[in-house]
Design an enzyme around this catalytic site. Sequence first.
Site, PDB file in Angstrom:
ATOM      1  N   ASP A   1       0.836  -1.309  -0.195  1.00 61.54           N
ATOM      2  CA  ASP A   1       0.104  -0.038  -0.059  1.00 61.54           C
ATOM      3  C   ASP A   1       0.811   1.325  -0.179  1.00 61.54           C
ATOM      4  O   ASP A   1       0.386   1.769   0.722  1.00 61.54           O
ATOM      5  CB  ASP A   1      -0.810   0.089   1.251  1.00 61.54           C
ATOM      6  CG  ASP A   1      -2.000  -1.345   1.374  1.00 61.54           C
ATOM      7  OD1 ASP A   1      -2.500  -1.698   0.398  1.00 61.54           O
ATOM      8  OD2 ASP A   1      -1.894  -1.603   2.539  1.00 61.54           O
TER       9      ASP A   1
ATOM     10  N   LYS B   1       2.322   2.415  -5.216  1.00 58.18           N
ATOM     11  CA  LYS B   1       4.328   1.688  -6.037  1.00 58.18           C
ATOM     12  C   LYS B   1       3.011   2.016  -7.384  1.00 58.18           C
ATOM     13  O   LYS B   1       3.882   2.812  -8.743  1.00 58.18           O
ATOM     14  CB  LYS B   1       3.457   0.330  -6.344  1.00 58.18           C
ATOM     15  CG  LYS B   1       4.610  -0.032  -4.985  1.00 58.18           C
ATOM     16  CD  LYS B   1       4.964  -1.434  -4.312  1.00 58.18           C
ATOM     17  CE  LYS B   1       3.573  -2.277  -5.133  1.00 58.18           C
ATOM     18  NZ  LYS B   1       3.239  -1.911  -3.151  1.00 58.18           N
TER      19      LYS B   1
ATOM     20  N   GLY C   1      -3.863  -4.207  -4.923  1.00 60.49           N
ATOM     21  CA  GLY C   1      -4.450  -2.922  -5.125  1.00 60.49           C
ATOM     22  C   GLY C   1      -4.142  -1.884  -5.528  1.00 60.49           C
ATOM     23  O   GLY C   1      -3.231  -1.244  -4.493  1.00 60.49           O
ATOM     24  N   HIS C   2      -3.587  -0.942  -6.507  1.00 58.47           N
ATOM     25  CA  HIS C   2      -3.156  -0.112  -7.012  1.00 58.47           C
ATOM     26  C   HIS C   2      -4.089   1.171  -7.891  1.00 58.47           C
ATOM     27  O   HIS C   2      -4.488   0.098  -8.436  1.00 58.47           O
ATOM     28  CB  HIS C   2      -2.164  -0.626  -7.883  1.00 58.47           C
ATOM     29  CG  HIS C   2      -0.948  -1.730  -7.244  1.00 58.47           C
ATOM     30  ND1 HIS C   2      -0.333  -2.010  -8.381  1.00 58.47           N
ATOM     31  CD2 HIS C   2      -0.400  -1.920  -6.503  1.00 58.47           C
ATOM     32  CE1 HIS C   2       0.669  -3.152  -7.753  1.00 58.47           C
ATOM     33  NE2 HIS C   2       0.497  -2.416  -6.644  1.00 58.47           N
TER      34      HIS C   2
ATOM     35  N   GLN D   1       2.470  -6.211  -3.294  1.00 62.11           N
ATOM     36  CA  GLN D   1       3.220  -6.210  -2.395  1.00 62.11           C
ATOM     37  C   GLN D   1       3.936  -5.674  -1.344  1.00 62.11           C
ATOM     38  O   GLN D   1       4.095  -4.591  -2.836  1.00 62.11           O
ATOM     39  CB  GLN D   1       2.391  -7.617  -1.698  1.00 62.11           C
ATOM     40  CG  GLN D   1       1.239  -8.555  -1.828  1.00 62.11           C
ATOM     41  CD  GLN D   1       0.815  -8.923  -3.011  1.00 62.11           C
ATOM     42  OE1 GLN D   1       1.461  -9.962  -3.866  1.00 62.11           O
ATOM     43  NE2 GLN D   1      -0.524  -8.691  -3.671  1.00 62.11           N
TER      44      GLN D   1
ATOM     45  N   GLY E   1       6.349  11.566  -3.243  1.00 67.27           N
ATOM     46  CA  GLY E   1       4.251  11.654  -3.359  1.00 67.27           C
ATOM     47  C   GLY E   1       4.167  12.691  -2.464  1.00 67.27           C
ATOM     48  O   GLY E   1       4.177  12.553  -1.317  1.00 67.27           O
TER      49      GLY E   1
END
Length: 490
Positions: free
Chosen positions: A78, A81, A105-106, A289, A479
């Site tokens: 999480d 990526k 989950g991206h 992951q 980010g």
Amino acid sequence: MNLSSLTTLDSNLLSTPRCRAFKAHFRTHVSRPRNIVVCSFNPPAASSLSVAESATHKSSRIDSLSQVSGVLGCQWGDEGKGKLVDILAQHFDIVARCQGGANAGHTIYNAEGKKFALHLVPSGILNEETMCVIGNGVVIHLPGFFKEIDGLESNGVSCDGRILVSDRAHLLFDFHQEVDGLREAELAKSFIGTTRRGIGPCYSSKAIRNGIRVGDLRNMDTFPQKLDVLLSDAASRFRDFKYSPEMLKQEVEKYKRYAERLEPFIVDSVHVMNEAILEKKKILVEGGQATMLDIDFGTYPFVTSSSPSAGGICTGLGIAPRVVGDLIGVVKAYTTRVGSGPFPTEILGQGGDLLRFAGQEFGTTTGRPRRCGWLDIVALKYCCQINGFSSLNLTKLDVLSDLPEIQLGVTYKLADGTPIKSFPSDLRLLEQLKVEYEVMPGWNTDISSVRNYSDLPKAAREYVERIEELVGIPVHYIGVGPGRDALIFK
């Protein structure tokens, strides 16, 4: 951890939109039930870059990346990526997934700010010139795969001829998901905290050599017998798993239809990848992951069932180690994890809630609230050693903007004060150790619109540069928000 340092939060902080809901909670903190050592840190003068230099860095950073580069997670997943992969994909010919499944989950955004949540399709799909490859190391749930494609297509993202699926990838069936839930229930209080997407059971089938691969869909005459073996094995292992000849018949009919639809996607991915390397095409590998969930190097058994560290690139795509060049480690400006398992720098109580809601820390795949804590430098250095990162992407720095001070977990110590040199494999030791923290000043300034490193507040730059100093690896990407453009190239 002990959040006594945060009890001095002033009224300005607590009146921000992020924190208003927590004002009452912070008046009475609940301390973490373990000893914490906190020390202050006086940072050196920070360097800065001009706007022109920042623009030059953006171009040079991406252009200088190796022909085969990778983006891997440095924590418990999480980290963000997908966003970096989406941005870098504009400069690569192929984006490839090498391991994991729909438990990844991206979340990415297109140029108009529309949100896409991807699970199996690589995060390069929004870039029209990029080919997406799902490698042999991935386990693929076809109902979810086609649902994802249909969702992309309905939102104007063309997938036709742009997604290739390895014939060696293993198929994850609905019953794997059911078995995943049965296994978790069986473990009771010792449950792993999986996504219940069937990942572990599917990799188990692969490991004991009775799994079914994508290429088996081309031989539907033998497919029923292979599926019968899998279903019978599950029925013999779990008494609550109900299996009947009718179930087998229905599954076979369903997968006949899937086989027909999947056929245009299926390729010998090993040949495709190695031919692309010979043709000098640029390849970006997207990890699912993260290293602290690696089945060998993570907090076993509270891990995933694949190798999300650097080694998984070669085994999951069939490419040689010598062709893999730059690896970028993605690390959140703080730490989160989902599910059970040790978490040395975790913030319990209302302090963890503050980070959770400020960072919207809820799983892309499951929606579960993530556990939150300070950035763990010991774990980060451990991940860097394993993967050999050439640079780091520090994500969600903007989430820390409202805090008056920030802490870095820099050292693990035994109860007697003896430092621990690396990240231990002993879970009991992890639960008992003390964490020594460095306290750094916050910046209390919204940085979400900043695009040049030199424009960040001094305290924010000092935080970034202290991480570089402690880990020994440069932070090249920062980010500062979820949007596609909210990235600073340092």
